[in-house]
Design a protein around this motif. Structure first.
Motif, PDB file in Angstrom:
ATOM      1  N   LEU A   1       0.838  -1.195   0.000  1.00 50.18           N
ATOM      2  CA  LEU A   1       0.000   0.000   0.000  1.00 50.18           C
ATOM      3  C   LEU A   1       0.874   1.247   0.000  1.00 50.18           C
ATOM      4  O   LEU A   1       2.012   1.222   0.449  1.00 50.18           O
ATOM      5  CB  LEU A   1      -0.932  -0.017   1.212  1.00 50.18           C
ATOM      6  CG  LEU A   1      -1.903  -1.201   1.229  1.00 50.18           C
ATOM      7  CD1 LEU A   1      -2.526  -1.380   2.602  1.00 50.18           C
ATOM      8  CD2 LEU A   1      -2.969  -1.007   0.173  1.00 50.18           C
ATOM      9  N   ARG A   2       0.314   2.338  -0.495  1.00 50.75           N
ATOM     10  CA  ARG A   2       1.090   3.572  -0.647  1.00 50.75           C
ATOM     11  C   ARG A   2       1.201   4.418   0.617  1.00 50.75           C
ATOM     12  O   ARG A   2       2.049   5.285   0.700  1.00 50.75           O
ATOM     13  CB  ARG A   2       0.469   4.444  -1.737  1.00 50.75           C
ATOM     14  CG  ARG A   2       0.633   3.910  -3.117  1.00 50.75           C
ATOM     15  CD  ARG A   2       0.140   4.918  -4.113  1.00 50.75           C
ATOM     16  NE  ARG A   2       0.317   4.428  -5.467  1.00 50.75           N
ATOM     17  CZ  ARG A   2      -0.068   5.075  -6.526  1.00 50.75           C
ATOM     18  NH1 ARG A   2      -0.663   6.249  -6.412  1.00 50.75           N
ATOM     19  NH2 ARG A   2       0.123   4.568  -7.730  1.00 50.75           N
TER      20      ARG A   2
ATOM     21  N   TYR B   1      -4.546   5.536   7.030  1.00 53.64           N
ATOM     22  CA  TYR B   1      -5.710   5.873   6.213  1.00 53.64           C
ATOM     23  C   TYR B   1      -6.824   6.377   7.131  1.00 53.64           C
ATOM     24  O   TYR B   1      -6.840   6.061   8.324  1.00 53.64           O
ATOM     25  CB  TYR B   1      -6.216   4.638   5.457  1.00 53.64           C
ATOM     26  CG  TYR B   1      -5.289   4.178   4.361  1.00 53.64           C
ATOM     27  CD1 TYR B   1      -5.508   4.527   3.034  1.00 53.64           C
ATOM     28  CD2 TYR B   1      -4.185   3.381   4.644  1.00 53.64           C
ATOM     29  CE1 TYR B   1      -4.657   4.104   2.027  1.00 53.64           C
ATOM     30  CE2 TYR B   1      -3.327   2.956   3.650  1.00 53.64           C
ATOM     31  CZ  TYR B   1      -3.575   3.328   2.338  1.00 53.64           C
ATOM     32  OH  TYR B   1      -2.730   2.915   1.346  1.00 53.64           O
TER      33      TYR B   1
ATOM     34  N   GLU C   1      -5.821   4.507  -3.124  1.00 54.18           N
ATOM     35  CA  GLU C   1      -4.381   4.717  -3.106  1.00 54.18           C
ATOM     36  C   GLU C   1      -3.938   6.091  -3.600  1.00 54.18           C
ATOM     37  O   GLU C   1      -2.922   6.597  -3.176  1.00 54.18           O
ATOM     38  CB  GLU C   1      -3.693   3.622  -3.927  1.00 54.18           C
ATOM     39  CG  GLU C   1      -3.790   2.250  -3.274  1.00 54.18           C
ATOM     40  CD  GLU C   1      -2.972   2.171  -2.007  1.00 54.18           C
ATOM     41  OE1 GLU C   1      -1.801   1.770  -2.069  1.00 54.18           O
ATOM     42  OE2 GLU C   1      -3.493   2.540  -0.942  1.00 54.18           O
TER      43      GLU C   1
ATOM     44  N   THR D   1      -7.309   1.542  -6.583  1.00 50.41           N
ATOM     45  CA  THR D   1      -7.627   0.991  -5.263  1.00 50.41           C
ATOM     46  C   THR D   1      -6.877  -0.319  -5.066  1.00 50.41           C
ATOM     47  O   THR D   1      -6.409  -0.940  -6.024  1.00 50.41           O
ATOM     48  CB  THR D   1      -9.141   0.722  -5.109  1.00 50.41           C
ATOM     49  OG1 THR D   1      -9.549  -0.244  -6.081  1.00 50.41           O
ATOM     50  CG2 THR D   1      -9.951   1.999  -5.268  1.00 50.41           C
ATOM     51  N   TYR D   2      -6.769  -0.715  -3.809  1.00 50.09           N
ATOM     52  CA  TYR D   2      -6.189  -2.003  -3.460  1.00 50.09           C
ATOM     53  C   TYR D   2      -7.174  -2.661  -2.504  1.00 50.09           C
ATOM     54  O   TYR D   2      -7.469  -2.110  -1.441  1.00 50.09           O
ATOM     55  CB  TYR D   2      -4.822  -1.820  -2.793  1.00 50.09           C
ATOM     56  CG  TYR D   2      -4.082  -3.115  -2.568  1.00 50.09           C
ATOM     57  CD1 TYR D   2      -3.251  -3.640  -3.547  1.00 50.09           C
ATOM     58  CD2 TYR D   2      -4.216  -3.817  -1.370  1.00 50.09           C
ATOM     59  CE1 TYR D   2      -2.575  -4.834  -3.348  1.00 50.09           C
ATOM     60  CE2 TYR D   2      -3.540  -5.008  -1.166  1.00 50.09           C
ATOM     61  CZ  TYR D   2      -2.723  -5.508  -2.153  1.00 50.09           C
ATOM     62  OH  TYR D   2      -2.060  -6.695  -1.949  1.00 50.09           O
TER      63      TYR D   2
END
Length: 157
Positions: free
Chosen positions: A38-39, A43, A119, A127-128
Motif C-alpha cells: 500500500l502507498r 488511512y 491509493e 484501489t487495493y
C-alpha cells in the motif's frame, strides 16, 4: 509511523488475555507484507456515532443479487466525499488509523467482505482491495507454519 512501530503499538495495546499479543506477533509478517503493498502508512476510516466502522454494500453490476460489504480506507480526509456522502451526516467521523491496525481488524470484522484502500488522493480509480477470506487463509497458513514442529534432520544421530 513506520510499520514496525505500528506493529509494536498493536502488541502494546492488545488486551492482556494471553492470546492477542501472541496472535499479533505471529501474524506481524503478514500484516507488514500487505501494508508494504500500500502507498500510505495510515488511512482515514469512517466511523459512526458508536465507533463502528461504516460499511458500504456494493452490488455487482451484471448480477444485482450479488453483494459484498466493504469498508473504505481513504488516503486523506477530502477523499471521503468522492465515495460517500459522509460530510452530510454529522454522526460520521473520519478517524486516522495506522494501516497495520486496519488490516488486523479483518481478524474480527465478521460482516466485512473486504477493505478497499484508495491509493491515489483525489481519485477513485486506483484501489487495493484486501478480501477478508484471502486474509484469513493467509493468516491461518502463517499460524500453522509457526505451530508445526520443525522436521527432524536425517543426520541428527
Amino acid at each position: 509511523m513506520d510499520l514496525e512501530a505500528q506493529i509494536q503499538l498493536l502488541i502494546n495495546n492488545a488486551p492482556d488475555d494471553g492470546v492477542t499479543p501472541h496472535l499479533v506477533t505471529a501474524i506481524a509478517p503478514l500484516l507488514v507484507a500487505i501494508a508494504q503493498k500500500l502507498r500510505h502508512p495510515q488511512y482515514y476510516i469512517l466511523q459512526d456515532s458508536e465507533g463502528s466502522w461504516v460499511l458500504t454494500t456494493l452490488s455487482h453490476r451484471a448480477s444485482p443479487g450479488i453483494e459484498k460489504r466493504v469498508v473504505y480506507a481513504f488516503p486523506n480526509i477530502q477523499d471521503i466525499s468522492l465515495i460517500l456522502d459522509a460530510g452530510l451526516d454529522p454522526h460520521m467521523t473520519p478517524v486516522i488509523t495506522p494501516v497495520t491496525h486496519i488490516l488486523f481488524q479483518l481478524v474480527a470484522l465478521e460482516p466485512v467482505d473486504s477493505i478497499v484502500f484508495l491509493e491515489t488522493p483525489g481519485k477513485t480509480t486506483h484501489t487495493y482491495e484486501v478480501r477478508r477470506d484471502d486474509f484469513q487463509k493467509r493468516m491461518h497458513k502463517q499460524l500453522k507454519k509457526l505451530r508445526s514442529p520443525k522436521p527432524i534432520p536425517p543426520n541428527i544421530a
